[in-house]
Design an enzyme around this catalytic site. Structure first.
Site, short mmCIF file in Angstrom:
data_model
loop_
_atom_site.label_atom_id
_atom_site.label_comp_id
_atom_site.label_asym_id
_atom_site.label_seq_id
_atom_site.Cartn_x
_atom_site.Cartn_y
_atom_site.Cartn_z
N HIS A 40 -88.94 8.00 49.07
CA HIS A 40 -87.75 7.26 48.58
C HIS A 40 -88.20 6.30 47.49
O HIS A 40 -88.51 6.70 46.38
CB HIS A 40 -87.10 6.55 49.76
CG HIS A 40 -85.77 5.94 49.45
ND1 HIS A 40 -85.05 6.20 48.30
CD2 HIS A 40 -84.99 5.06 50.16
CE1 HIS A 40 -83.92 5.52 48.31
NE2 HIS A 40 -83.85 4.82 49.42
N HIS A 48 -85.34 16.49 41.20
CA HIS A 48 -84.68 15.48 42.02
C HIS A 48 -83.84 16.17 43.09
O HIS A 48 -83.25 17.22 42.85
CB HIS A 48 -83.78 14.58 41.15
CG HIS A 48 -83.37 13.30 41.82
ND1 HIS A 48 -82.29 13.24 42.66
CD2 HIS A 48 -83.91 12.06 41.78
CE1 HIS A 48 -82.17 12.00 43.12
NE2 HIS A 48 -83.14 11.27 42.60
N ASP A 80 -88.29 8.28 38.27
CA ASP A 80 -89.54 7.76 38.83
C ASP A 80 -90.72 8.01 37.90
O ASP A 80 -91.63 7.20 37.81
CB ASP A 80 -89.80 8.41 40.20
CG ASP A 80 -88.70 8.12 41.20
OD1 ASP A 80 -88.36 6.94 41.36
OD2 ASP A 80 -88.18 9.08 41.80
#
Length: 426
Positions: free
Chosen positions: A263, A304, A362
């Site tokens: 996460h 993702h 990210d």
């Protein structure tokens, strides 16, 4: 027209209403099934809507993310983080006067009482910043507990402002503790992101030397992470909040959930991956490892779970990342050269294109924070800083209308009944 679906169980047919969404998928209301002695089974809650919400909408197939109806691209291009915080808390963009007052209210609440700051004395320099941040946020409940009525909208708003104001201070204190340095007080003359960077890298009483480019990039990271619908940490906040827990405790639970590498720790995992690859000459080797189904190695920061086409946040973040790299003059830094090579491969090779393994938020945020000189263990703490308004908005939304305490069910597969065997007969 009200739609229904029918389900037949042991010869008995039940009508289940279909609840219509303003955007996205409609949902089948299965609450009446419990009267038939049946639960639904959905590990990971991938097909379950546990609540209704007006805050954030995601269309993963189309690459759409909106906050209260506003596209993330427009907010990132034209807004600032505290304006987005106001939007998430009030469901409307502020006027100039409202934003000015809100920013003043947040600035006034940023300082942390010196006695409360002693909580960091219980940690060592090797303690992970997330462990310190989780404990410190939970500890705020001791300061803001008496007289708190979670069903009072004004009290909820005050809790929201305290959390949004104090999370950068506490995160910076976590960093300063990790390097054995004294804490730096927030400066009321600085903006939100600049204040955080100054509390990390500056000194009390010395004028801020934070680059506007870096502050702007960090503010944009905060905007892009401000909310993401019913993810693991937000669902944790809602679940903890459904017990009527103190909001600071509920948010601390969300911080704990965010810590996981699947996460909030994903951008930290990107840097761990780049460190493992180590050198530009080994990129091809590791790309081959990623393609090998028998090899456990995975390229972090690509693709993702929600976005099946592209991550709209990554598109915004890419330009900001390039601006930071250019200003810092670190394009030749070995790990960033590795990152650049991986990005090129993911955007050009059919293997990655066909599987939609595009660079995500990210990937770019990890590289940006690396270029800014922020140590890897702090990455998830910064994620928590950005996600704070989303968590508190969902908590407040839940409490503003009737709700039930969270109580997931299970499919029991254990022994049906066994008689106790005395110790001397085992």
């Amino acid at each position: 027209m009200k739609h229904t679906v029918q389900i037949t169980i042991d010869g008995k047919t039940t009508d289940l209403p279909v609840l219509e969404a303003t955007a996205g998928l409609d949902v089948v209301d299965v609450r009446s099934l419990i009267s038939q002695g049946v639960y639904t089974y959905d590990p990971g809650f991938l097909s379950t809507a546990a609540c209704d919400s007006t805050i954030t909408y995601i269309d993963g197939d189309a690459g759409i993310l909106t906050y209260c109806g506003y596209p993330i691209e427009q907010l990132a291009d034209h807004s600032e983080h505290l304006e987005v915080c106001y939007l998430l808390l009030h469901s409307e963009l502020p006027t100039a006067a409202q934003l000015h007052q809100f920013k003043s209210d947040i600035t006034d609440r940023m300082p942390v009482d010196p006695q409360f700051a002693q909580i960091f004395n219980g940690f060592t320099q090797t303690s992970h910043p997330m462990s310190m941040l989780c404990a410190a946020v939970a500890g705020l409940a001791s300061l803001f507990h008496e007289g708190l009525d979670i069903y009072n909208p004004d009290h909820r708003l005050e809790s929201a402002m305290q959390l949004i104001a104090k999370i950068p201070t506490l995160a910076a204190m976590s960093y300063r503790k990790s390097i054995g340095a004294t804490f730096v007080d927030p400066d009321p003359a600085l903006g939100y992101a600049e204040n955080f960077l100054n509390m990390c890298f500056g000194e009390t009483g010395r004028a801020s030397q934070v680059s506007p480019t870096l502050a702007h990039a960090l503010d944009k990271i905060f905007i892009l992470h401000a909310d993401h619908e019913q993810n693991a940490s937000t669902s944790t906040v809602r679940l903890a909040g459904s017990t009527e827990a103190n909001p600071y405790a509920a948010i601390a639970a969300g911080i704990a959930a965010l810590w996981g590498p699947s996460h909030g720790g994903a951008n930290e995992a990107v840097l761990d991956m780049l460190n493992e690859i180590g050198d530009l000459s080994r990129v091809g080797e590791y790309v081959d490892k990623a393609k090998d189904k028998e090899d456990p190695f995975k390229l972090m920061g690509f693709g993702h779970r929600v976005y099946k086409n592209f991550d709209p946040r990554a598109t915004v973040m890419q330009a900001s990342c390039q601006a930071v790299l250019a200003e810092q003059g670190v394009e030749e830094e070995p790990l960033l050269k590795v990152a650049s090579a991986l990005e090129k491969i993911a955007r050009e090779e059919a293997y990655f294109i066909d599987r939609k393994l595009y660079p995500n938020i990210d990937f770019y945020s990890g590289i940006t924070l690396k270029a800014m000189g922020i140590p890897t263990p702090m990455y998830t703490a910064l994620f928590a800083l950005g996600r704070m308004p989303g968590w508190i908005a969902h908590w407040s939304e839940m409490l503003s209308s009737p709700f039930k305490i969270g109580r997931p069910r299970q499919l029991y597969l254990g022994p049906v009944k066994r008689d106790y065997v005395p110790m001397d007969q085992r």
